[in-house]
Design an enzyme around this catalytic site. Sequence first.
Site, mmCIF file in Angstrom:
data_model
loop_
_atom_site.group_PDB
_atom_site.id
_atom_site.type_symbol
_atom_site.label_atom_id
_atom_site.label_comp_id
_atom_site.label_asym_id
_atom_site.label_seq_id
_atom_site.Cartn_x
_atom_site.Cartn_y
_atom_site.Cartn_z
ATOM 1 N N ALA A 63 0.857 -1.180 0.000
ATOM 2 C CA ALA A 63 0.000 0.000 0.000
ATOM 3 C C ALA A 63 0.895 1.233 0.000
ATOM 4 O O ALA A 63 2.072 1.146 0.358
ATOM 5 C CB ALA A 63 -0.871 -0.014 1.259
ATOM 6 N N GLY A 103 0.529 -5.129 0.655
ATOM 7 C CA GLY A 103 -0.612 -5.147 -0.254
ATOM 8 C C GLY A 103 -0.261 -5.734 -1.618
ATOM 9 O O GLY A 103 -1.135 -6.237 -2.321
ATOM 10 N N GLU A 106 -0.632 -9.350 -1.145
ATOM 11 C CA GLU A 106 -2.075 -9.602 -0.968
ATOM 12 C C GLU A 106 -2.795 -9.568 -2.318
ATOM 13 O O GLU A 106 -3.692 -10.375 -2.574
ATOM 14 C CB GLU A 106 -2.663 -8.568 -0.007
ATOM 15 C CG GLU A 106 -2.144 -8.768 1.422
ATOM 16 C CD GLU A 106 -2.570 -7.664 2.379
ATOM 17 O OE1 GLU A 106 -2.196 -6.496 2.113
ATOM 18 O OE2 GLU A 106 -3.263 -7.954 3.358
ATOM 19 N N GLU A 126 4.132 -5.605 7.058
ATOM 20 C CA GLU A 126 3.335 -4.556 7.714
ATOM 21 C C GLU A 126 3.703 -4.377 9.188
ATOM 22 O O GLU A 126 3.637 -3.268 9.728
ATOM 23 C CB GLU A 126 1.839 -4.886 7.603
ATOM 24 C CG GLU A 126 1.239 -4.624 6.231
ATOM 25 C CD GLU A 126 1.386 -5.779 5.255
ATOM 26 O OE1 GLU A 126 2.231 -6.679 5.494
ATOM 27 O OE2 GLU A 126 0.661 -5.791 4.245
HETATM 28 N N1 3HC Z 1 4.535 3.395 0.116
HETATM 29 C C1 3HC Z 1 4.981 4.632 -0.203
HETATM 30 N N2 3HC Z 1 6.245 4.873 -0.606
HETATM 31 C C2 3HC Z 1 7.072 3.826 -0.662
HETATM 32 C C3 3HC Z 1 6.683 2.522 -0.350
HETATM 33 C C4 3HC Z 1 5.329 2.316 0.043
HETATM 34 N N3 3HC Z 1 4.863 1.106 0.341
HETATM 35 N N4 3HC Z 1 7.738 1.694 -0.499
HETATM 36 C C5 3HC Z 1 8.759 2.455 -0.914
HETATM 37 N N5 3HC Z 1 8.359 3.745 -1.017
HETATM 38 C C6 3HC Z 1 9.150 4.880 -1.487
HETATM 39 C C7 3HC Z 1 10.248 5.252 -0.508
HETATM 40 O O1 3HC Z 1 9.783 6.164 0.455
HETATM 41 C C8 3HC Z 1 11.280 5.862 -1.429
HETATM 42 O O2 3HC Z 1 10.847 7.157 -1.727
HETATM 43 P P1 3HC Z 1 11.920 8.297 -2.006
HETATM 44 O O3 3HC Z 1 12.700 7.855 -3.194
HETATM 45 O O4 3HC Z 1 11.109 9.507 -2.192
HETATM 46 O O5 3HC Z 1 12.754 8.339 -0.766
HETATM 47 C C9 3HC Z 1 11.141 5.041 -2.713
HETATM 48 O O6 3HC Z 1 9.843 4.442 -2.649
HETATM 49 C C10 3HC Z 1 12.176 3.940 -2.864
HETATM 50 O O7 3HC Z 1 12.181 3.180 -1.658
HETATM 51 P P2 3HC Z 1 13.545 2.657 -1.025
HETATM 52 O O8 3HC Z 1 14.516 3.779 -0.955
HETATM 53 O O9 3HC Z 1 13.190 1.957 0.236
HETATM 54 O O10 3HC Z 1 14.028 1.650 -2.154
HETATM 55 P P3 3HC Z 1 14.751 0.256 -2.003
HETATM 56 O O11 3HC Z 1 15.003 -0.215 -3.388
HETATM 57 O O12 3HC Z 1 15.887 0.357 -1.050
HETATM 58 O O13 3HC Z 1 13.669 -0.723 -1.341
HETATM 59 C C11 3HC Z 1 11.536 -1.736 -1.026
HETATM 60 C C12 3HC Z 1 12.508 -1.046 -2.013
HETATM 61 C C13 3HC Z 1 12.107 -3.085 -0.586
HETATM 62 C C14 3HC Z 1 10.225 -1.927 -1.737
HETATM 63 C C15 3HC Z 1 11.360 -0.828 0.213
HETATM 64 O O14 3HC Z 1 11.034 0.465 -0.219
HETATM 65 C C16 3HC Z 1 10.293 -1.251 1.163
HETATM 66 O O15 3HC Z 1 10.518 -2.123 1.974
HETATM 67 N N6 3HC Z 1 9.101 -0.637 1.091
HETATM 68 C C17 3HC Z 1 8.052 -0.837 2.038
HETATM 69 C C18 3HC Z 1 7.348 -2.135 1.843
HETATM 70 C C19 3HC Z 1 6.217 -2.248 2.828
HETATM 71 O O16 3HC Z 1 6.352 -2.011 4.000
HETATM 72 N N7 3HC Z 1 5.047 -2.636 2.325
HETATM 73 C C20 3HC Z 1 3.887 -2.757 3.131
HETATM 74 C C21 3HC Z 1 3.130 -1.469 3.131
HETATM 75 S S1 3HC Z 1 1.737 -1.502 4.224
HETATM 76 C C22 3HC Z 1 0.575 -2.374 3.373
HETATM 77 O O17 3HC Z 1 0.825 -2.850 2.311
HETATM 78 C C23 3HC Z 1 -0.753 -2.495 4.046
HETATM 79 C C24 3HC Z 1 -1.623 -3.447 3.352
HETATM 80 O O18 3HC Z 1 -1.644 -4.657 4.037
HETATM 81 C C25 3HC Z 1 -3.021 -2.941 3.266
#
Ligand code: 3HC
Length: 706
Positions: A63, A103, A106, A126
């Site tokens: 998400a 997500g 999912e 998450e």
């Molecule tokens: N939402 C919004 N922005 C995100 C994002 C997300 N899920 N994931 C990454 N970004 C953004 C980062 O803030 C960053 O932005 P910036 O360039 O402006 O700083 C850019 O994307 C690149 O991210 P990284 O610098 O972290 O890039 P990496 O290549 O090092 O890593 C990644 C990529 C492994 C995908 C890492 O970004 C990551 O772990 N992201 C989060 C994943 C996550 O936690 N997902 C779950 C979200 S909650 C959810 O899904 C709820 C659902 O169940 C309903």
Amino acid sequence: MSTVVRLETRGSVAVVCVDKPPVNALGRAVRDGLQQAFEQVRDDDGIRSAVLHCAGRTFVAGADIAEFDSGAFDGQLFHQTLDMIEGLDKPVVAAIHGTALGGGLELALACHSRVAVPDAKVGLPEVTLGLLPGAAGTQRLPRIAGASLGLDMIITGKPISAKRAQEAGIIDQVIKTDLLEGAIAVAENLAAQDAPVRRISEMQVDPATVPASLFDDARATLQRRPTGNPAPERIIQCVEAAVKLPFAEGVPVEARLFRECLNSRESAALRHRFFAEREAAKVPGLPKDVQLRDIRRVGVVGAGTMGGGIAMNFANAGLPVTLVEASQEALDRGLAIVRDNYDTTAAKGRLTESQVEERMALLQGSLDDADLGDCDLVIEAVFENMDIKRQVLARLGKACKPGAIIASNTSTLDVDALAQASGRPADVLGMHFFSPANVMRLLEVVRGAETAPEVLATVMRLARGIGKVPVVSGVCYGFIGNRMLEPYLRETEFLLMEGATPAQVDGAIQSLGLAMGPCRMIDLAGVDVAAKVVQENRKAGGLPDDPAYRAVVQKLMAMGRHGQKTKAGYYRYENRKPVDDPEVMQLCADLAKEHGISRRDDISDQEIIERCLYPLINEGARILEEGISYRPGDIDTVWINGYGFPDWLGGPMFWADTVGVQNVADRLAHYAEHRGDAHAYWDRSALLERMVSQGLRFADWPFSDR
Ligand code: 3HC
Ligand code: NAI
């Protein structure tokens, strides 16, 4: 038509592509685009199957986390989209590359089949945001992967490899050739079989595969290692629901618990941490087209506690390292410790013997500066002494090739003075690693007055490349972290002299969630090291004219109580367990008498927390007002990654907003009145005053924009 989700047809296969850089997060536009695309798949009679894939570096990574704060995330609508996709009678295949996270996974689990490239990863992280999967992940993953693996993946948040996911049934096929072509072939094949699609929501977890004590054990583990993260306990409840209830009844359980997490202060703090860490890597004002320097070989001078660990970071990333020492004996000792560290990791099964040898082969020892001539970056980690470091920097200024970057690992000394000593200040900055340097993620990157922009930018990128969390600090005593530590330790010692015990001070601080109270921390780092820092600071004129200032640590050092390594420091150590020592209590009482400090028996935990942490926050505000740190989030990143501040409190500045900036300011004034303020210990920073008068929070930074 959506601009971020495209649909093309390849014969009877609809190819749906999500294209929303950088990580295809499921923001509103992507969710709407998916809904529209799959409605078209549903309604177009010419389409018999579909493939869902992503452009760019990764499959959907979850998400859009920013939407949780803005309130734009609509979980219910997204659920409906997923149900619509899964409910199609036409097979839908998810084609995964990069990371399918949160997500994103999912979404893939709502498809009828999943294929992936060999280096793909899937996971539900998450929990690291204080959340649980809120798009039926807690209900679908256990149904396909089993309750044990499902629970483990969701509660740890750790992604697994495509191979492991295939073994667990999460991925049906690993595709080594062209992913999209392979996925289209799978989709065509499934459509040709004309068999009913496989819907995970219609599956049941076989009770025989669920260990009887799975959930009790998980709860017991949580009790043994309590955390302020609201998600883990609720994740257990969700997976239990997946095992015991039909899908349609489990989903509302998940939705309710997801909302509870989402609305919690702790999840807001963990989300703040996520963005703060990434923002910290960005340096305001750097030209966009700054040309980075190539770093292919690294030099480290000094193979002591820090030098060896620093060298390991680069060897782990495959970069060759030249390690220069003052004597053969010190070099041999340093290399032996590095080997020992690697061997210990190998014994735990986290490295193979050949990996150990490969990494050791990347380390080349030397006693001659001339061997640093082909290094692109040289980091000095010699004794913390200005004269010695000046000499070393002067030598490096000559020995390093033009264009090489020269860094100091000093934890307190003036980086500008060291830069001048090198004769080439534009090439110099601070790289303040934390101990153990091969483990701790934090790296304070100290920007000198003359550091060239490309030098700073190169080191920031390199830091991320070796798995560090870099934060820029300006030049000042102790940089961000150690400077803020100073008032924290000052109050710790005054509290001890007033009558609190080390266990009481540590207990109060740890009750807040910090990994270790101040007394245990110094005992671990070394009382001698801490005392020496105070002495050096005094010599440099950085301390108030107060003979009681950090008097306890000086006394302990003089008594040879150097901390854990001598089995006595602030505590006495019995079988490595810290116990309050009457000798220390007496020493504190004697010091109180000597310095005219009144003894009390009414020191509460709340007073300890306020007196240790509010001045630390005040110092953080000064660091911001002086421009030493760019943002409050940078300070939080330092404290979470370098000093064990709980991530679910968001770091000291985020926490200050939680307890209220006004409250912090009021309590500082209260202690100024009650404890006296002869040395300006309780003076509020100008920034804090301004925040109070304008009703600002640290979250409102940068204030000048208002
Ligand atoms: N939402 C919004 N922005 C995100 C994002 C997300 N899920 N994931 C990454 N970004 C953004 C980062 O803030 C960053 O932005 P910036 O360039 O402006 O700083 C850019 O994307 C690149 O991210 P990284 O610098 O972290 O890039 P990496 O290549 O090092 O890593 C990644 C990529 C492994 C995908 C890492 O970004 C990551 O772990 N992201 C989060 C994943 C996550 O936690 N997902 C779950 C979200 S909650 C959810 O899904 C709820 C659902 O169940 C309903
Ligand atoms: P250390 O005493 O363990 O190691 C210093 C090493 O430098 C010794 O092996 C010594 O032989 C070598 N050395 C001294 N002069 C030299 C010279 N002229 N040329 C080559 N080698 C030389 O010290 P430690 O703890 O590793 O500290 C090194 C630096 O790292 C200091 O600046 C310190 O402030 C900083 N630091 C230390 C931390 C810690 O927790 N120990 C944490 C963060 C930074």
